[in-house]
Design an enzyme around this catalytic site. Structure first.
Site, PDB file in Angstrom:
ATOM      1  N   ASN A  85       0.883  -1.153   0.000  1.00 36.32           N
ATOM      2  CA  ASN A  85       0.000   0.000   0.000  1.00 36.32           C
ATOM      3  C   ASN A  85       0.928   1.212   0.000  1.00 36.32           C
ATOM      4  O   ASN A  85       1.612   1.472   0.987  1.00 36.32           O
ATOM      5  CB  ASN A  85      -0.908   0.002   1.237  1.00 36.32           C
ATOM      6  CG  ASN A  85      -1.933  -1.123   1.193  1.00 36.32           C
ATOM      7  OD1 ASN A  85      -2.423  -1.474   0.129  1.00 36.32           O
ATOM      8  ND2 ASN A  85      -2.251  -1.693   2.341  1.00 36.32           N
ATOM      9  N   HIS A  98       6.419  -0.909   3.767  1.00 35.70           N
ATOM     10  CA  HIS A  98       6.349  -2.334   4.131  1.00 35.70           C
ATOM     11  C   HIS A  98       5.660  -3.106   3.022  1.00 35.70           C
ATOM     12  O   HIS A  98       4.606  -2.713   2.533  1.00 35.70           O
ATOM     13  CB  HIS A  98       5.614  -2.542   5.461  1.00 35.70           C
ATOM     14  CG  HIS A  98       4.290  -1.856   5.539  1.00 35.70           C
ATOM     15  ND1 HIS A  98       4.159  -0.503   5.758  1.00 35.70           N
ATOM     16  CD2 HIS A  98       3.032  -2.337   5.409  1.00 35.70           C
ATOM     17  CE1 HIS A  98       2.887  -0.179   5.761  1.00 35.70           C
ATOM     18  NE2 HIS A  98       2.168  -1.282   5.544  1.00 35.70           N
ATOM     19  N   HIS A 100       3.687  -6.456   1.969  1.00 33.62           N
ATOM     20  CA  HIS A 100       2.906  -7.559   2.549  1.00 33.62           C
ATOM     21  C   HIS A 100       3.166  -8.828   1.744  1.00 33.62           C
ATOM     22  O   HIS A 100       3.060  -8.805   0.508  1.00 33.62           O
ATOM     23  CB  HIS A 100       1.402  -7.268   2.452  1.00 33.62           C
ATOM     24  CG  HIS A 100       0.911  -6.124   3.270  1.00 33.62           C
ATOM     25  ND1 HIS A 100       0.234  -6.284   4.467  1.00 33.62           N
ATOM     26  CD2 HIS A 100       0.973  -4.781   3.068  1.00 33.62           C
ATOM     27  CE1 HIS A 100      -0.103  -5.103   4.953  1.00 33.62           C
ATOM     28  NE2 HIS A 100       0.326  -4.168   4.125  1.00 33.62           N
TER      29      HIS A 100
HETATM   30  P1  5GP Z   1      -0.847  -0.894   5.754  1.00 34.07           P
HETATM   31  O1  5GP Z   1      -2.331  -0.668   5.670  1.00 34.07           O
HETATM   32  O2  5GP Z   1      -0.122   0.308   6.292  1.00 34.07           O
HETATM   33  O3  5GP Z   1      -0.273  -1.403   4.463  1.00 34.07           O
HETATM   34  O4  5GP Z   1      -0.659  -2.107   6.741  1.00 34.07           O
HETATM   35  C1  5GP Z   1      -0.154  -1.986   8.031  1.00 34.07           C
HETATM   36  C2  5GP Z   1      -0.118  -3.377   8.600  1.00 34.07           C
HETATM   37  O5  5GP Z   1       0.628  -3.339   9.786  1.00 34.07           O
HETATM   38  C3  5GP Z   1      -1.506  -3.937   8.968  1.00 34.07           C
HETATM   39  O6  5GP Z   1      -1.706  -5.159   8.259  1.00 34.07           O
HETATM   40  C4  5GP Z   1      -1.434  -4.134  10.472  1.00 34.07           C
HETATM   41  O7  5GP Z   1      -2.085  -5.308  10.877  1.00 34.07           O
HETATM   42  C5  5GP Z   1       0.061  -4.196  10.730  1.00 34.07           C
HETATM   43  N1  5GP Z   1       0.459  -3.685  12.021  1.00 34.07           N
HETATM   44  C6  5GP Z   1       0.102  -2.497  12.570  1.00 34.07           C
HETATM   45  N2  5GP Z   1       0.687  -2.337  13.774  1.00 34.07           N
HETATM   46  C7  5GP Z   1       1.448  -3.450  13.976  1.00 34.07           C
HETATM   47  C8  5GP Z   1       2.305  -3.847  15.039  1.00 34.07           C
HETATM   48  O8  5GP Z   1       2.493  -3.168  16.030  1.00 34.07           O
HETATM   49  N3  5GP Z   1       2.922  -5.042  14.905  1.00 34.07           N
HETATM   50  C9  5GP Z   1       2.757  -5.832  13.795  1.00 34.07           C
HETATM   51  N4  5GP Z   1       3.411  -6.998  13.783  1.00 34.07           N
HETATM   52  N5  5GP Z   1       1.962  -5.476  12.781  1.00 34.07           N
HETATM   53  C10 5GP Z   1       1.309  -4.297  12.865  1.00 34.07           C
END
Ligand code: 5GP
Length: 141
Positions: A85, A98, A100
């Site tokens: 994203n 990051h 996924h």
């Molecule tokens: P985004 O929407 O920014 O691409 O995804 C962020 C991801 O980070 C989400 O899937 C969420 O579950 C994960 N996430 C958010 N906070 C934490 C955390 O403190 N630890 C871990 N392991 N994952 C996190």
């Protein structure tokens, strides 16, 4: 304030770290969309993919490339979606690059990556030519 992922890098908050080298790290997503859902990050905090310096972008890709088969193997998945994203409008919640890695399974009820955008636009040939022209001019093909 450091991003939540920088805090994981610094060991300030716990995570299930599955890989680490000098410049990158990978850990299980705290809210997994599938068993083995893993996030791969550069340790240095950059918001978007194109904020990364070239060498770090390469390191990040190398780590993704290395981990995808290992993660699929660990959860016996025949496939995976690998996606970023990239920016808030695209759903990025954590402003620290990051990738996924989401393992996928036959008949898991999920969708291909085509399902992530809104309604498909209805573009005519002229508009498609114009978009291709703008991109190829900027990439100097
Ligand atoms: P985004 O929407 O920014 O691409 O995804 C962020 C991801 O980070 C989400 O899937 C969420 O579950 C994960 N996430 C958010 N906070 C934490 C955390 O403190 N630890 C871990 N392991 N994952 C996190």
């Amino acid at each position: 304030m450091a991003s939540i992922f920088s805090q994981i890098v610094d060991g300030e908050i716990p995570a299930r770290v599955v890989y680490e080298d000098e410049t990158t790290m990978a850990f299980l997503d705290a809210n997994p969309l599938a068993p083995g859902h893993t996030l791969v990050i550069p340790k240095a905090e950059h918001e978007r993919l194109n904020d990364l310096p070239d060498d770090l972008a390469s390191d990040l890709y190398d780590t993704l490339h290395r981990l995808i088969p290992v993660i699929e193997g660990a959860v016996d998945a025949p496939a995976s979606n690998v996606a970023f994203n990239n920016g808030e409008a695209a759903g990025q919640e954590v402003p620290h690059v990051h990738g996924h890695i989401i393992p996928r399974f036959e008949d898991d009820g999920g969708n291909p990556i085509h399902a992530i955008a809104g309604s498909p636009p209805n573009l005519d040939d002229e508009e498609l030519d114009d978009i291709a022209e703008r991109i190829s001019t900027d990439t100097r093909i």
